[in-house]
Design an enzyme around this catalytic site. Structure first.
Site, PDB file in Angstrom:
ATOM      1  N   PRO A  28       0.834  -1.200   0.000  1.00 16.45           N
ATOM      2  CG  PRO A  28      -0.670  -1.539   1.711  1.00 16.45           C
ATOM      3  CD  PRO A  28       0.651  -2.011   1.198  1.00 16.45           C
ATOM      4  CG  MET A  29       3.356   2.649  -1.991  1.00 12.83           C
ATOM      5  SD  MET A  29       4.434   2.719  -3.453  1.00 12.83           S
ATOM      6  CE  MET A  29       3.514   1.644  -4.576  1.00 12.83           C
ATOM      7  CB  ALA A  30      -0.443   7.424   1.394  1.00  9.39           C
ATOM      8  CD  GLN A  82      -0.921  -1.352   5.170  1.00  5.75           C
ATOM      9  OE1 GLN A  82      -0.772  -0.152   5.005  1.00  5.75           O
ATOM     10  NE2 GLN A  82       0.078  -2.216   5.058  1.00  5.75           N
ATOM     11  CB  CYS A 113       3.511   4.265   8.881  1.00  4.44           C
ATOM     12  SG  CYS A 113       3.505   5.995   8.334  1.00  4.44           S
ATOM     13  CG  ASN A 217       8.566  -3.847   1.766  1.00  3.08           C
ATOM     14  OD1 ASN A 217       8.229  -2.966   2.540  1.00  3.08           O
ATOM     15  ND2 ASN A 217       8.601  -3.635   0.463  1.00  3.08           N
ATOM     16  N   GLY A 218      11.614  -4.166   0.596  1.00  2.00           N
ATOM     17  CA  GLY A 218      12.711  -3.211   0.633  1.00  2.00           C
ATOM     18  C   GLY A 218      13.665  -3.390  -0.523  1.00  2.00           C
ATOM     19  CG  ASP A 219      16.501  -1.271  -1.117  1.00  2.00           C
ATOM     20  OD1 ASP A 219      15.714  -0.304  -1.049  1.00  2.00           O
ATOM     21  OD2 ASP A 219      17.580  -1.319  -0.486  1.00  2.00           O
TER      22      ASP A 219
END
Length: 382
Positions: A28-30, A82, A113, A217-219
């Site tokens: 999820p990305m706001a 989410q 977050c 998660n990450g990169d």
């Protein structure tokens, strides 16, 4: 407590009754992962596609913006939502509402977050430090979801900073509380999105949490990154965030890579223009043309990244207000320009590391289960 579990079979990922042939989750990305963007990504490949973060209190109070955000395509399945929350009882009510009203099929919980306005009130990536409270929130969600067969997954970071790591405890507590899977962003809250993600922490979490899948998660900016993360960490799947900004075809690449097939070459500028136009169309359908085209502006830099598009033209793309205006600008681009190597690599916000702002006395007692005061008052749907 009985758990609705996720399992990995071959390259497929199963979360509760839902299986994806590709072990990939859209983070999820706001302001990004609305129904239009999710549909665009789904058109490229299988996976679990999670909507923008919803505040549990705002959902329970039926805040108009929040209810608008809980929007899914008719053919979107499973519908993944989410939730952010700091109060076990409010979380319980929110998940019960989701179950009773059939609002979603899968609930993901956000404890990652790092935004200061969230951590200063004890929410997001600050909350797992409070082990008892964290466990109570997860259990409340699982108990409310279980009668409807809705799987609950939990996402968190390594910790607050290098001196206050929480991810191993968080993984164990989530598993014991009935979570179907956990996802670890390999950064601390202090890092925010700077530097590089620590994939070794994902490997340690995988060794520590053995009864449910662990997602990394990450990169993840390419299919090669995803395969390498899985090989280095043993994780059961990957969570993709910033890597798909301006490149929803990443999910096509991921699907090919996990299937053992050749990864397609990057699209030429003509294909990127067609994708950009499709995104605009979907946003216009979702929001209306004026609002949808304005919303598209923030994606322009990512779509055009690395291509030989002059600064004046880029500026004009950032000011479009109609689909006709977009079409005119797209028609002026050379469709034969190949995908540039400059478009590869990290994208999206990175920023710099910084001290995490916490409530006074937050670090005094990790077993304090007191609900943070005012952490859910800003219920703007995000």
């Amino acid at each position: 407590m009985a758990a609705v579990t996720a399992t990995l079979t071959s390259s497929a990922l199963r979360i509760g009754p839902y299986e994806s042939a590709t072990p990939v989750v859209l983070a999820p990305m706001a302001g990004i992962t609305n129904v239009a963007f999710r549909r665009l990504c789904r058109e490229y490949g299988a996976g679990f596609y999670v909507c923008e973060m919803i505040t549990s209190r705002a959902l329970v109070e039926r805040h108009p913006k929040t209810m608008e955000m809980v929007t899914f395509d008719a053919d979107e399945h499973p519908r993944s939502l989410q939730l952010y929350g700091v109060d076990p009882e409010t979380m319980r009510q929110a998940v019960r509402m989701i179950a009773d009203e059939g609002l979603a099929d899968h609930v993901d919980m956000n404890f990652g977050c790092p935004v200061p306005k969230v951590t200063r009130k004890g929410g997001g990536s600050a909350l797992p430090y409070k082990r008892r409270l964290f466990g109570e929130i997860v259990r409340a969600a699982v108990e409310a979801a279980e009668p409807a067969g809705i799987p609950v997954t939990v996402k968190f970071r390594i910790g607050i900073d290098d001196d206050h790591t929480t991810y191993l405890d968080a993984g164990r507590i989530a598993e014991d509380s009935g979570a179907a899977a956990v996802a670890l962003h390999g950064r601390t809250a202090a890092q925010r999105y700077s530097g590089t993600a620590d994939w070794s922490a994902i490997a340690r979490l995988k060794e520590h949490v053995t009864g449910i899948p662990v997602l990394g998660n990450g990169d993840i900016f390419s299919a090669e990154d995803a395969l390498r993360m899985r090989a280095e960490t043993g994780c059961d799947g990957v969570v993709v965030g910033r890597g798909c900004l301006g490149r929803p075809w990443l999910f096509r690449d991921l699907q090919a890579a996990f299937a053992g097939e050749p990864v397609p070459a990057g699209p030429d500028l003509g294909e990127v223009c067609r994708v950009l136009r499709r995104h605009a169309e979907l946003l216009a359908d979702h929001m209306g043309e004026a609002k949808g085209v304005r919303d598209l502006r923030k994606h322009m830099t990512q779509y055009l990244r690395g291509f030989p598009v002059g600064s004046d033209l880029r500026h004009r793309f950032g000011l479009i207000s109609t689909l006709a205006e977009l079409d005119e600008l797209l028609a002026g681009l050379d469709p034969t320009v190949p995908f540039p190597t400059d478009a590869e690599g990290p994208r999206g916000r990175q920023g710099s590391a910084g001290k995490v702002v916490l409530p006074e006395g937050w670090l005094d007692d990790p077993d304090d289960a007191t609900v943070p005061c005012g952490a859910e008052l800003d219920h703007n749907g995000g």
